[in-house]
Design an enzyme around this catalytic site. Structure first.
Site, PDB file in Angstrom:
ATOM      1  N   GLY A  49      17.091  41.524   6.022  1.00  0.00           N
ATOM      2  CA  GLY A  49      17.729  40.751   4.964  1.00  0.00           C
ATOM      3  C   GLY A  49      17.431  39.266   5.012  1.00  0.00           C
ATOM      4  O   GLY A  49      18.096  38.473   4.352  1.00  0.00           O
ATOM      5  N   ASP A  63      10.058  27.319  -1.815  1.00  0.00           N
ATOM      6  CA  ASP A  63      11.507  27.307  -1.569  1.00  0.00           C
ATOM      7  C   ASP A  63      11.902  26.038  -0.817  1.00  0.00           C
ATOM      8  O   ASP A  63      12.871  25.362  -1.180  1.00  0.00           O
ATOM      9  CB  ASP A  63      11.923  28.546  -0.764  1.00  0.00           C
ATOM     10  CG  ASP A  63      13.389  28.508  -0.368  1.00  0.00           C
ATOM     11  OD1 ASP A  63      14.244  28.796  -1.224  1.00  0.00           O
ATOM     12  OD2 ASP A  63      13.675  28.166   0.798  1.00  0.00           O
ATOM     13  N   LYS A  67      14.252  22.646  -1.984  1.00  0.00           N
ATOM     14  CA  LYS A  67      15.331  22.066  -1.166  1.00  0.00           C
ATOM     15  C   LYS A  67      15.109  20.576  -0.935  1.00  0.00           C
ATOM     16  O   LYS A  67      16.064  19.793  -0.922  1.00  0.00           O
ATOM     17  CB  LYS A  67      15.444  22.829   0.158  1.00  0.00           C
ATOM     18  CG  LYS A  67      15.955  24.249  -0.056  1.00  0.00           C
ATOM     19  CD  LYS A  67      15.878  25.086   1.201  1.00  0.00           C
ATOM     20  CE  LYS A  67      16.363  26.503   0.912  1.00  0.00           C
ATOM     21  NZ  LYS A  67      16.152  27.410   2.047  1.00  0.00           N
ATOM     22  N   GLY A 164      19.681  35.256   5.390  1.00  0.00           N
ATOM     23  CA  GLY A 164      20.536  36.408   5.678  1.00  0.00           C
ATOM     24  C   GLY A 164      21.711  36.489   4.728  1.00  0.00           C
ATOM     25  O   GLY A 164      22.065  35.528   4.037  1.00  0.00           O
TER      26      GLY A 164
END
Length: 197
Positions: A49, A63, A67, A164
């Site tokens: 996950g 990604d 940020k 996660g």
């Protein structure tokens, strides 16, 4: 990370922010350093996950770049676009380079950096082999770490899980609460202004 950077930026002028801001790539890099093939490392990250079904934005650094755009606003009040972030992911890294770096005491990390360059703010995402003494080398698996440098010589660190199910859920709920508090504060200001008039 956003909360910490915002709080510290209110205390003093910041000069730079850098760190591991993507837990998926960190997990994958650690597994490759330990001997896994990149495909195996990614499948394990997905099984646990830590990686999405389509992990491309993690692996290509986008990604982390997203940020940095948010962090630049909190750290420097700078509105930079995604296109202004110099971005290199981990897809082109050779597994032998990652493993040899680890054997020599250096850990390969996907590092995001934002810093002042004259009157401008520069943002970069790229893989780096960081020395064992670096706090970034100490991140393990899906952990993230951000190092915040102030103009007065202060150095602050923020650490935590960066991927996660539960860390993501916790971050989303915290953001919802922050938005709710901001809206409530804005409404109270409007009421006060109306009362004064």
């Amino acid at each position: 990370m956003l909360e910490a950077v915002s709080r510290i930026a209110q205390r003093e002028r910041l000069t730079s922010v850098h760190g591991v801001v993507n837990g998926t790539t960190n997990f994958v890099l650690d597994r490759i350093a330990a001997g896994s093939a990149p495909e195996e490392a990614l499948k394990e990250a997905q099984r646990l996950g830590f990686a999405e079904q389509d992990p491309s934005s993690d692996l290509n650094g986008r990604d982390a770049a997203h940020k940095l755009v948010l962090l630049a606003r909190e750290a420097f009040g700078a509105w930079i676009s995604l296109e202004q972030v110099e971005c290199t992911g981990i897809t082109e890294l050779e597994p032998t380079y990652i493993r040899e770096s680890a054997r020599s005491g250096r850990m390969v990390r996907l590092v995001g950096k934002i810093y002042r360059q004259g009157d401008a703010v520069r943002a970069v995402v790229a893989p780096e082999a960081v020395d064992a003494s670096s706090p970034l080398a100490g991140t393990r698996n899906e952990e993230n770490c951000l190092v915040i440098h102030g103009a007065q010589g202060t150095v602050d660190q923020v650490r935590g899980k960066g991927a996660g199910r539960w860390p993501t859920a916790e971050a989303v709920v915290a953001d919802v609460f922050d938005l709710s508090r901001a809206e409530r504060a804005s409404a109270e200001v409007q009421v006060s202004a109306t009362t004064i008039m």
